[in-house]
Motif scaffolding. Structure first.
Motif, mmCIF file in Angstrom:
data_model
loop_
_atom_site.group_PDB
_atom_site.id
_atom_site.type_symbol
_atom_site.label_atom_id
_atom_site.label_comp_id
_atom_site.label_asym_id
_atom_site.label_seq_id
_atom_site.Cartn_x
_atom_site.Cartn_y
_atom_site.Cartn_z
ATOM 1 N N MET A 83 0.907 -1.129 -0.144
ATOM 2 C CA MET A 83 0.019 0.081 -0.088
ATOM 3 C C MET A 83 0.741 1.282 -0.087
ATOM 4 S SD MET A 83 -2.740 1.126 2.706
ATOM 5 C CE MET A 83 -4.030 -0.010 2.004
ATOM 6 N N ARG A 84 0.552 2.168 -0.824
ATOM 7 C CA ARG A 84 1.084 3.518 -0.872
ATOM 8 C C ARG A 84 0.063 4.578 -0.408
ATOM 9 N NH1 ARG A 84 6.288 3.374 -3.328
ATOM 10 N NH2 ARG A 84 6.954 1.494 -4.174
ATOM 11 N N ALA A 85 0.668 5.954 -0.286
ATOM 12 C CA ALA A 85 -0.148 7.030 -0.038
ATOM 13 C C ALA A 85 -0.074 8.127 -0.877
ATOM 14 C CB ALA A 85 0.242 7.350 1.342
ATOM 15 N N HIS A 86 -1.048 8.875 -0.754
ATOM 16 C CA HIS A 86 -1.154 10.113 -1.769
ATOM 17 C C HIS A 86 -1.398 11.211 -0.795
ATOM 18 C CE1 HIS A 86 -2.439 13.297 -4.568
ATOM 19 N NE2 HIS A 86 -3.553 13.428 -3.670
ATOM 20 N N ALA A 87 -0.660 12.328 -0.872
ATOM 21 C CA ALA A 87 -0.825 13.529 0.096
ATOM 22 C C ALA A 87 -1.084 14.942 -0.559
ATOM 23 C CB ALA A 87 0.558 13.985 0.839
ATOM 24 N N GLU A 88 -2.019 15.608 0.067
ATOM 25 C CA GLU A 88 -2.325 17.040 -0.190
ATOM 26 C C GLU A 88 -1.796 17.772 0.761
ATOM 27 O OE1 GLU A 88 -6.271 17.114 -1.284
ATOM 28 O OE2 GLU A 88 -6.273 15.747 -2.532
ATOM 29 N N PHE A 89 -1.468 19.154 0.744
ATOM 30 C CA PHE A 89 -0.873 20.014 1.522
ATOM 31 C C PHE A 89 -1.493 21.370 1.727
ATOM 32 C CE2 PHE A 89 2.216 17.390 -0.344
ATOM 33 C CZ PHE A 89 3.033 16.984 0.717
ATOM 34 N N ARG A 90 -1.471 21.689 3.079
ATOM 35 C CA ARG A 90 -2.237 23.239 3.338
ATOM 36 C C ARG A 90 -1.240 23.846 4.271
ATOM 37 N NH1 ARG A 90 -6.862 23.869 7.651
ATOM 38 N NH2 ARG A 90 -6.854 26.152 7.358
ATOM 39 N N TRP A 91 -0.949 25.183 3.826
ATOM 40 C CA TRP A 91 -0.052 26.029 4.653
ATOM 41 C C TRP A 91 -1.222 26.954 5.262
ATOM 42 C CZ3 TRP A 91 5.031 25.489 4.968
ATOM 43 C CH2 TRP A 91 5.589 24.636 4.187
ATOM 44 N N VAL A 92 -1.309 26.456 6.749
ATOM 45 C CA VAL A 92 -2.542 27.225 7.314
ATOM 46 C C VAL A 92 -2.642 28.710 7.293
ATOM 47 C CG1 VAL A 92 -3.692 27.404 9.560
ATOM 48 C CG2 VAL A 92 -2.784 25.101 8.617
ATOM 49 N N ASP A 93 -1.457 29.059 7.812
ATOM 50 C CA ASP A 93 -1.444 30.706 7.954
ATOM 51 C C ASP A 93 -1.205 31.452 6.731
ATOM 52 O OD1 ASP A 93 -1.580 30.267 10.629
ATOM 53 O OD2 ASP A 93 0.554 30.087 11.057
ATOM 54 N N LEU A 94 -1.021 30.743 5.511
ATOM 55 C CA LEU A 94 -0.779 31.563 4.265
ATOM 56 C C LEU A 94 -2.014 31.225 3.317
ATOM 57 C CD1 LEU A 94 2.838 30.076 3.415
ATOM 58 C CD2 LEU A 94 2.284 32.265 4.370
ATOM 59 N N GLU A 95 -3.046 30.821 3.903
ATOM 60 C CA GLU A 95 -4.322 30.701 3.178
ATOM 61 C C GLU A 95 -4.921 31.975 3.277
ATOM 62 O OE1 GLU A 95 -6.577 27.464 4.613
ATOM 63 O OE2 GLU A 95 -5.584 26.252 3.375
ATOM 64 N N ALA A 96 -4.828 32.801 4.066
ATOM 65 C CA ALA A 96 -5.609 34.003 4.388
ATOM 66 C C ALA A 96 -4.948 35.178 3.416
ATOM 67 C CB ALA A 96 -5.559 34.453 5.695
#
Length: 122
Positions: free
Chosen positions: A1-14
């Motif tokens: 099994m392998r994984a897939h990732a998505e990313f979120r720069w929390v403080d940079l979204e605004a």
């Protein structure tokens, strides 16, 4: 099994920007799940440069560094690409085992070398 990732720069979204990539400290959330399957987990990392770490230590003399990633300069796209590459090569028979490896990103001798016989206690 392998994984897939998505990313979120929390403080940079605004719309906040990194003014100086050589002096930055940002929270990154990774949403990682098994490839081709529903579900996943949220992992958090603080991505920090040495000068920003020094500043942090001036305000908080004790920091726990287990979920920190240190970079010479913080360029979000480069960080997420590097992490994506590391996550993409990880493999395990079950999601639980794979998530455990992802949560550590790097290896630690006593957690990851399970084939080696325990040397302590004697």
């Amino acid at each position: 099994m392998r994984a897939h990732a998505e990313f979120r720069w929390v403080d940079l979204e605004a719309g906040r920007r990194i003014d100086d990539p050589a002096h930055a400290c940002e929270l990154l959330e990774m949403y990682v799940g098994p490839q081709g399957e529903p579900g996943g987990e949220r992992f958090q990392l603080t991505v920090c440069t040495p000068s920003a770490l020094k500043e942090q230590l001036g305000r908080h003399p004790f920091l726990i560094g287990r979920h920190w990633l240190f970079v010479a300069e913080l360029h979000p796209d480069q960080v997420t690409e590097w992490l994506s590459d590391r996550i993409a090569v990880l493999e395990a028979p079950t999601w639980s085992e794979l998530a455990e490896r992802i949560g550590r990103i790097g290896e630690w001798e006593f957690e990851d070398d399970i084939d080696r016989p325990m040397l302590w206690p004697p």
